[in-house]
Scaffold this motif. Structure first.
Motif, PDB file in Angstrom:
ATOM      1  N   MET A  12      -0.992   4.277  38.367  1.00  0.00           N
ATOM      2  CA  MET A  12      -0.191   5.205  38.720  1.00  0.00           C
ATOM      3  C   MET A  12      -1.007   6.393  38.944  1.00  0.00           C
ATOM      4  N   HIS A  13      -2.273   6.490  38.676  1.00  0.00           N
ATOM      5  CA  HIS A  13      -3.265   7.471  38.809  1.00  0.00           C
ATOM      6  C   HIS A  13      -4.361   6.791  39.782  1.00  0.00           C
ATOM      7  N   PRO A  14      -4.436   7.251  41.120  1.00  0.00           N
ATOM      8  CA  PRO A  14      -5.133   6.643  42.197  1.00  0.00           C
ATOM      9  C   PRO A  14      -6.508   6.332  41.944  1.00  0.00           C
ATOM     10  N   PRO A  15      -7.443   7.479  41.305  1.00  0.00           N
ATOM     11  CA  PRO A  15      -8.914   7.050  41.091  1.00  0.00           C
ATOM     12  C   PRO A  15      -9.259   6.188  39.949  1.00  0.00           C
ATOM     13  N   GLU A  16      -8.191   6.052  39.077  1.00  0.00           N
ATOM     14  CA  GLU A  16      -8.606   5.307  37.867  1.00  0.00           C
ATOM     15  C   GLU A  16      -8.690   3.968  37.916  1.00  0.00           C
ATOM     16  N   VAL A  17      -9.607   3.515  38.745  1.00  0.00           N
ATOM     17  CA  VAL A  17     -10.211   2.366  39.185  1.00  0.00           C
ATOM     18  C   VAL A  17     -10.576   1.213  38.081  1.00  0.00           C
ATOM     19  N   TRP A  47      -6.145  12.563  43.795  1.00  0.00           N
ATOM     20  CA  TRP A  47      -6.629  12.737  42.525  1.00  0.00           C
ATOM     21  C   TRP A  47      -5.763  12.204  41.400  1.00  0.00           C
ATOM     22  N   ARG A  48      -4.213  12.331  41.618  1.00  0.00           N
ATOM     23  CA  ARG A  48      -3.748  12.101  40.542  1.00  0.00           C
ATOM     24  C   ARG A  48      -2.213  11.501  40.921  1.00  0.00           C
ATOM     25  N   HIS A  49      -1.687  12.318  41.884  1.00  0.00           N
ATOM     26  CA  HIS A  49      -0.194  12.435  42.058  1.00  0.00           C
ATOM     27  C   HIS A  49       0.141  11.397  43.260  1.00  0.00           C
ATOM     28  N   PHE A  66      -2.123   0.507  32.764  1.00  0.00           N
ATOM     29  CA  PHE A  66      -3.471   0.528  32.979  1.00  0.00           C
ATOM     30  C   PHE A  66      -4.074   1.654  33.436  1.00  0.00           C
ATOM     31  N   HIS A  67      -4.970   2.493  32.792  1.00  0.00           N
ATOM     32  CA  HIS A  67      -5.480   3.402  33.303  1.00  0.00           C
ATOM     33  C   HIS A  67      -7.119   3.662  32.978  1.00  0.00           C
ATOM     34  N   SER A  68      -7.608   4.874  33.422  1.00  0.00           N
ATOM     35  CA  SER A  68      -9.107   4.946  33.112  1.00  0.00           C
ATOM     36  C   SER A  68      -9.134   6.658  32.465  1.00  0.00           C
ATOM     37  N   THR A  69     -10.096   6.578  31.307  1.00  0.00           N
ATOM     38  CA  THR A  69     -10.483   8.123  31.011  1.00  0.00           C
ATOM     39  C   THR A  69     -11.848   8.325  30.851  1.00  0.00           C
TER      40      THR A  69
HETATM   41 ZN   LIG Z   1      -4.139   7.989  33.962  1.00  0.00          ZN
END
Ligand SMILES: [Zn+2]
Length: 400
Positions: free
Chosen positions: A204-209, A252-254, A296-299
């Motif tokens: 959903m959030h593009p840079p969260e590789v 970045w996110r959208h 699945f995401h990243s932080t």
């Molecule tokens: Zn995310």
């Protein structure tokens, strides 16, 4: 990759570069020449900065002597601190280049990496402040990829899904098209008599590789021989790349409408979330039961955002038991579970919980977590989840 309104920025950059040429007293005109031919490429002094590819992002570029100064701006604001950058650098003659990246609208997040082929990446030594990143690279006529994380492009998802086409019971198809008309691919792994469904979403959030780097082995494991018993009971829906426009544009996110898709699971104003909602509703209308979902995401750290065990979901302790088992399997890895609710925020896991009365988690991998660890955790997380779901009688997902 570029939005039209950045054209004017780029022209200003070229002019200011020319200004530097005129004012420069130390360098010759040749050394300081700047030429920006279009919005997706930047040329000067034999140096080329190229951002004409899927997942690239540079919003402004100035070349001065052997220094390249790039500006990164978000697709729109407000937005979180995830300045994403990706470009290729080359030089007619082999030379060292100083790269300065200025962030507008957000603070530094991603450590720079380089790659010759776009597949194998090496970290770069760098210095950073909140608003600026600096590093040096040796450029040559062979273009070198530079990016905030490994590039996992829309094409990579297609290649990956099609690699599973030969697996038994796997159907790869299109869920529909994104805001800008890109394919949103999905994999369905089904048996005719299965009623229970596991749902897996990503990107959903593009840079969260790092989330993507976890999703691939997680699903691969389930589609290997180890998942044979699981697949005989459970159907699986995988939509690995929910935001292909954001990925292509290096957002970045959208999504392409400037909306955070993980805040749209209540309003459903975006086509990407609507398509998935409609797919899940169709599964249920067809007699299916959604039993669990992962997103699945990243932080900045490894963490599993879960629904509380006393939220009334079926069965209540499924996630507690699963993550305890994962922790037992991986004593060297800290399994952080953070239960919580986010009512009315439009978060996917909350939507699953409130709509289907079952658990869902946001699976977050740290931006800088060792890639081998991400892989190992994903395989163990999948092994233990399959065991946990197989141990759960079907009626327990209905609260019976
Ligand atoms: Zn995310």
């Amino acid at each position: 990759m570029m939005k039209k309104y950045f054209l004017s920025l780029c022209c200003i950059a070229a002019i200011s570069g020319c200004g530097n040429t005129i004012l420069s007293s130390s360098g010759s005109t040749d050394d300081t020449a700047v030429l920006s031919t279009n919005a997706d490429i930047c040329l000067g002094n034999g140096i080329t900065i190229d951002y004409r590819f899927d997942n690239a992002r540079v919003d402004d570029c100035v070349i001065y002597d052997s220094r390249v100064t790039l500006t990164i701006t978000p697709e729109n604001q407000p937005i979180n601190n995830s300045p994403w950058y990706a470009f290729k650098v080359s030089s007619e003659a082999k030379r060292d280049i100083d790269v300065v990246i200025n962030y507008v609208g957000g603070d530094h997040r991603y450590s720079p990496k380089k790659s010759v082929d776009g597949k194998y990446w090496q970290p770069l030594t760098f210095k950073s402040t909140k608003k600026q990143l600096r590093f040096s690279v040796t450029a040559s006529p062979t273009p070198l990829f530079i990016a905030g994380q490994e590039l996992v492009t829309n094409q990579a998802y297609d290649t990956w899904m099609h690699s599973h086409k030969q697996s038994p019971d796997v159907v790869v198809s299109s869920l529909g098209t994104s805001t800008k008309g890109r394919n949103i691919g999905m994999m369905e792994i089904t048996q005719p008599n299965n009623k229970e469904w596991l749902v897996v979403l990503g990107r959903m959030h593009p840079p969260e590789v790092t989330g993507a780097l976890a999703l691939f082995p997680f699903v691969d494991n389930m589609l290997s021989n180890k998942g044979r018993e699981f697949r005989q009971r459970f159907n699986i829906l995988v939509i690995p790349n929910v935001n292909p426009d954001g990925v292509a544009d290096g957002n970045w996110r959208h999504n392409a409408k400037g909306v955070d898709l993980n805040r749209d699971w209540k309003a459903f104003k975006q086509v990407e979330s609507r398509l998935i909602r409609d797919k899940l509703n169709a599964i249920v209308a067809d007699g299916g039961k959604i039993v669990f979902a992962l997103d699945f995401h990243s932080t900045h750290k490894d963490v599993f955002y879960t629904m509380p065990s006393d939220y009334g979901l079926n069965p209540p302790l499924l996630v507690e038991h699963w993550l305890a088992q994962l922790a037992a399997e991986m004593p060297q890895f800290k399994v952080r579970q953070q239960p919580g609710t986010s009512p009315n925020k439009g978060v996917f896991k909350q939507y699953i919980a409130d709509t289907f009365n079952v658990h869902a988690i946001t699976y977050e991998m740290g931006d800088n977590t060792n890639r081998a660890v991400i892989n190992e955790v994903a395989i163990n997380a999948n092994d233990t989840l399959m065991m946990q779901l197989l141990d759960t009688p079907a009626n327990k997902f209905y609260g019976q």
